[in-house]
Design an enzyme around this catalytic site. Structure first.
Site, short mmCIF file in Angstrom:
data_model
loop_
_atom_site.label_atom_id
_atom_site.label_comp_id
_atom_site.label_asym_id
_atom_site.label_seq_id
_atom_site.Cartn_x
_atom_site.Cartn_y
_atom_site.Cartn_z
N LEU A 14 25.72 29.59 -48.46
CA LEU A 14 26.76 30.59 -48.47
C LEU A 14 26.16 31.65 -47.28
O LEU A 14 26.01 32.65 -47.73
CB LEU A 14 27.20 31.48 -49.57
CG LEU A 14 28.01 30.49 -50.52
CD1 LEU A 14 28.59 31.03 -51.70
CD2 LEU A 14 29.06 29.48 -49.91
N HIS A 15 26.09 31.18 -45.86
CA HIS A 15 25.74 32.03 -44.90
C HIS A 15 27.03 32.82 -44.64
O HIS A 15 28.30 32.84 -45.14
CB HIS A 15 24.92 31.57 -43.93
CG HIS A 15 25.51 30.60 -43.27
ND1 HIS A 15 26.59 31.13 -41.86
CD2 HIS A 15 25.82 29.24 -43.48
CE1 HIS A 15 27.10 29.78 -41.57
NE2 HIS A 15 26.67 28.80 -42.35
N LEU A 16 27.05 33.71 -43.50
CA LEU A 16 28.12 34.68 -43.13
C LEU A 16 29.24 33.89 -43.16
O LEU A 16 30.36 34.40 -43.57
CB LEU A 16 27.73 35.33 -41.92
CG LEU A 16 28.99 36.53 -41.57
CD1 LEU A 16 28.82 37.59 -42.48
CD2 LEU A 16 28.34 37.23 -40.29
#
Length: 97
Positions: A14-16
């Site tokens: 769950l990166h940007l």
């Protein structure tokens, strides 16, 4: 209150971008939506909270919804995570599930 566990399939976790899409889905609902990962509980409607949970590919999170539209919210949130949160997911990753 309803909850369900789901596995994050995004290659980078769950990166940007997927975190923003996760939050965008959550704010559509009136219910309080959180998720737990390990000992961390994150507000699904806050990008910083989602990013701060440091969820990686293959990690299992438990999404919890509490409110008047909790059933619909849980279904939508789990569906969003299972579909890759707007990212193209390789066939190899999807087959591992």
């Amino acid at each position: 209150m309803v909850s369900r566990k789901v596995t994050v399939i995004n290659p980078e976790g769950l990166h940007l971008k997927p975190a923003a899409n996760f939050c965008k889905e959550a704010v559509r609902f009136k219910s309080l939506i959180t998720f737990t990962f390990g000992i961390t509980t994150a507000n699904a409607k806050s990008v910083l909270s989602v990013l701060g949970a440091c969820v990686k590919c293959g990690d299992e999170i438990e999404i919890v919804c509490d409110g008047e539209d909790e059933v619909e919210a849980l279904s939508a949130m789990c569906g969003a995570v299972e579909s890759g949160l707007g990212e193209k997911i390789s066939d190899e990753i999807q087959e591992q599930e």
